[in-house]
Scaffold this motif. Structure first.
Motif, PDB file in Angstrom:
ATOM      1  N   GLY A  93       0.820  -1.203   0.000  1.00  0.00           N
ATOM      2  CA  GLY A  93       0.000   0.000   0.000  1.00  0.00           C
ATOM      3  C   GLY A  93       0.854   1.252   0.000  1.00  0.00           C
ATOM      4  N   GLN A  94       0.216   2.399  -0.198  1.00  0.00           N
ATOM      5  CA  GLN A  94       0.938   3.676  -0.204  1.00  0.00           C
ATOM      6  C   GLN A  94       1.565   3.976   1.148  1.00  0.00           C
ATOM      7  OE1 GLN A  94      -1.888   6.567  -1.649  1.00  0.00           O
ATOM      8  NE2 GLN A  94      -1.471   6.041  -3.782  1.00  0.00           N
ATOM      9  N   ASP A  95       1.043   3.322   2.191  1.00  0.00           N
ATOM     10  CA  ASP A  95       1.592   3.522   3.531  1.00  0.00           C
ATOM     11  C   ASP A  95       2.794   2.624   3.809  1.00  0.00           C
ATOM     12  OD1 ASP A  95       0.420   1.032   3.758  1.00  0.00           O
ATOM     13  OD2 ASP A  95      -0.969   1.594   5.356  1.00  0.00           O
ATOM     14  N   GLY A  96       3.188   1.804   2.804  1.00  0.00           N
ATOM     15  CA  GLY A  96       4.339   0.931   2.971  1.00  0.00           C
ATOM     16  C   GLY A  96       4.025  -0.432   3.555  1.00  0.00           C
TER      17      GLY A  96
END
Length: 126
Positions: A93-96
């Motif tokens: 995800g974009q949050d890693g």
């Protein structure tokens, strides 16, 4: 919720047509419930998109779920009458963080014969 990654049998529960939030791409979200195995009873959603490159595979996925393939309308005739094989993988995800996603909805095939024939039995089929 954690999921075992890999290929697992699942039953289609419901679907919803709409548009994705970011790109406004037409799509269908299909909710599945796992049948047996390490994910038994858990639910996961597959997002299928109707772009030039993905529409055919999305339609195939609906047919694997039992849809008769005739009329793309609500309700989908036959939807939910066939179990499928889901290929569940992790996606970053974009949050890693990694999140489980349904990469593919496949037709459910048997894992092989219950009884394996020897040469004489195979010849008798002829």
């Amino acid at each position: 919720m954690s999921y075992e990654i890999g290929k697992h049998e699942a039953r289609p529960v419901s679907y919803q047509f709409g548009q994705s939030g970011k790109k406004q791409t037409e799509m269908v979200a299909i909710l599945f419930q796992f049948v047996g195995g390490p994910n038994d009873g858990k639910k996961i959603t597959y997002n299928g998109y109707f772009t030039e490159l993905t529409a055919k595979r999305t339609m195939d996925s609906l047919e694997y779920c039992g849809w008769d393939g005739v009329e793309l309308s609500t309700p989908l005739v036959g939807f939910g009458t066939k179990n499928v094989e889901l290929d569940v993988q992790n996606e970053r995800g974009q949050d890693g963080n990694d999140y489980p996603v349904v990469s593919w909805v496949n037709r459910l095939f048997s894992r092989g014969p219950a009884t394996v024939y020897d040469g004489a039995q195979v010849k008798s089929l002829a």
